[in-house]
Write a protein that holds these residues in place. Sequence first.
Motif, PDB file in Angstrom:
ATOM      1  N   ARG A 201       8.805  38.469  17.974  1.00  0.00           N
ATOM      2  CA  ARG A 201       8.678  39.810  18.555  1.00  0.00           C
ATOM      3  C   ARG A 201       7.786  40.643  17.652  1.00  0.00           C
ATOM      4  O   ARG A 201       8.223  41.217  16.666  1.00  0.00           O
ATOM      5  N   THR A 203       4.901  43.694  17.009  1.00  0.00           N
ATOM      6  CA  THR A 203       4.394  44.991  17.450  1.00  0.00           C
ATOM      7  C   THR A 203       3.199  45.360  16.586  1.00  0.00           C
ATOM      8  O   THR A 203       3.140  45.008  15.400  1.00  0.00           O
ATOM      9  N   ASP A 233       3.398  50.809  22.248  1.00  0.00           N
ATOM     10  CA  ASP A 233       2.817  49.593  21.672  1.00  0.00           C
ATOM     11  C   ASP A 233       1.748  49.007  22.586  1.00  0.00           C
ATOM     12  O   ASP A 233       0.720  48.518  22.099  1.00  0.00           O
ATOM     13  N   SER A 676       6.847  41.638  24.099  1.00  0.00           N
ATOM     14  CA  SER A 676       5.749  40.905  23.459  1.00  0.00           C
ATOM     15  C   SER A 676       5.524  39.544  24.101  1.00  0.00           C
ATOM     16  O   SER A 676       4.445  38.966  23.982  1.00  0.00           O
ATOM     17  N   GLN A 679       2.684  39.686  26.741  1.00  0.00           N
ATOM     18  CA  GLN A 679       1.343  40.064  26.293  1.00  0.00           C
ATOM     19  C   GLN A 679       0.420  38.849  26.304  1.00  0.00           C
ATOM     20  O   GLN A 679       0.837  37.730  25.983  1.00  0.00           O
TER      21      GLN A 679
END
Length: 740
Positions: A201, A203, A233, A676, A679
Amino acid sequence: MDKPSTPRLPLSARGVADPIPSSSPAFGTPVKPVRTGKSSSLHAKPTVLPVLLPPSILRPVAFRTFTRKHNLTLSSNALQVLATFVGQNCGSKWREEGLAERLLDEVAKIWRKNGGGVIVEEGNGTSLQSILQSIENNMVSGRVTPGKVTDREDRPKLQRNGTAATGTNTTSTPIEDEDDDAEHNDTRKWIKTISAFEQPRLTYNPTNKHFETSTTKPSLLPQPSHQTAFWRDRHNLVHQRLLRNESFQTSSFASNVTQSYKISPIVNLLGRSGSPHLLVGLLSLSPTGELSLTDLTGSIVLDLSHARPVPEDGAWFSPGMMVLVDGIYEEEEIVRGSVLGGNGGIGGAIGGKFLGISIAGPPCERREVTLGLSSIHSSRDIGTSGGFGWIDFLGVGSERAQGQRMRKLENRYLRHNTSGESENNRRNMVIMGEVNLDNMNTFDALRHVFKIYNALPFEELPLGFVMIGNFIEKVGFGQGSGGNSIEYKECFDTLASLLSEFPALLRHTTFIFVPGDSDPWASSFSTGAASPIPCKPIPELFTSRVKRAFTVANNEYDGSSTNSIPGEAIWTSNPARVSIFGPVHEIVVFRDDISGRLRRSSVTFSERASQPEGTDHSNLAGMSVDDTVMKDDAEDKNSESPSVLATRKLVKTVLDQGNLSPSPLTSRPVLWDYASSIQLYPLPTALVLADSESPAFAITYEGCHTMNPGRLLSDGKRGPATWLEYDVLKNRARVRQRGN
């Protein structure tokens, strides 16, 4: 008379092992046995007088070693730890004899080899304390003993302190325990399936310009503030990607000044009525129902009645996307789009509206640029410069720590067969979408596909089969007529019986199952609506019979003759990632009817004069389409079919957004703490968009090969089965149908 002389010591006392004489040298007393071994206290390493070394004194040496030599950045806490360590272990000679610089150089080398991040701090990819401890155990007089540091690693571990980087291994042996000359010469041992709930995870920190591992414990029901962090984010990630683009960088040569774009924060529009600006932010609907643009400083109402999309009809623009809008600010006294009204200000709605002239998505960034891969040489070695090459995005090792070694393994396993004469033919993966097991025609199609590959020799068998749901065609599992647990388990029991007919596939391939929105248990609460992503794997309650089929097939076969590892079935999340040879190949698998959602929610622009015949679609340049895709839709080979143009539009939209779900949370919910995993940064080498509403396709855009297997049975009845055959080495897929 001879001269008196002191009796000489015994040979054992004069040896190198124990040069110190006995307590009575005049009488030649033999050396005591306790003093002869290396463990004697007299042979302890020379002591160093510790000194108190302030971090500010060590900073110039640390900057020269870590930053200039190894391109690393020291945090203040790490500098304090290193200063204390150098003062205790190097003493007062840390500067005169260069002991500190040699020690820091050794620390930097081990940090890089262990896959640590660009910023050297505890928990950023590896453990600084463990590195210093291993070095301290191998130091003599302030110097590191060459070749005796035990913590040097050529590859990072799958799990480290301070990270959540754990990968689901298709074998029982993790990466760090594998050897290049392993017993099994099978590519499948380098295939790792990473669930969305096991992925690190990460950021993005805009202050340090670096990715950080989230330290908070993830939750399915987090605090509302986590939603704000989710959007922040995402904005920071797109914004830093834009700033890295050369179109947004000003030339340093005054004689050769090229036009560069400058992004304006929304709050800077105040007091600048009538001036042109370029804004970047989240396209959304305001409480009054008007389109608005929001960034970290505020929001403003958009007027896109005269805006031109860039490229023309080449991408979707819908709420929930990050967009670039070029236009003119028109100031008004009343704040439009605000619930309370009144004048706008920082952090709220800005008064007036923004007249958009053009709107575009953020430009895509190639994977090589993100990871800092400058070139690939003939030896498959990679030159690196800049980028986020030290970040371990999947928990299988970073590009700079693992890339060179893994490409050598790829060259060994895929580019040469067992005799080393030509390319290995065993490098394909079979991908099937919308495998509805509650439709009996599906089993006929699966039997035909399995027969094709089961008849191949071992050297040409596929590496694996990726089977994507929905595995049940009924909508809303557990909701009335939506199916029940007994019926669902019977579907997989029937699949297990079918797989048992092809023992060669069960013994030598890997089956990966990715669920859809209609599969349990998420669909039990969504009642046919889109379930939150990521979705957990199908519970083991329904899959036990399939796993048993693999166990029986492997127990009845001795794989020593083929030198391969046993086959297995992996049940993973949606989305999921498949890593082959660490960071070299990253395949993202996502099941979602995304094209229909984008068509329903996209912004409609005003009509313009129709384009003349023979219009050049250069705005979609950079995309290459497999010539076997949708060939029946194109009557003229020299013209692009509507299906191909729609496919390019979909692929460009998703990859430019860098997100698997560029939609509002109301239409596609997202678990904020696991955002995440959706992404697409850096871009994967391949992306499987399993969209049952779109035909099968295979397109390459900005180096990312995007493909859709479509539906296994296009009409749900007896007919041609459609699937994809993906070549891992060439990073290309081709659409296959029954009889092809």
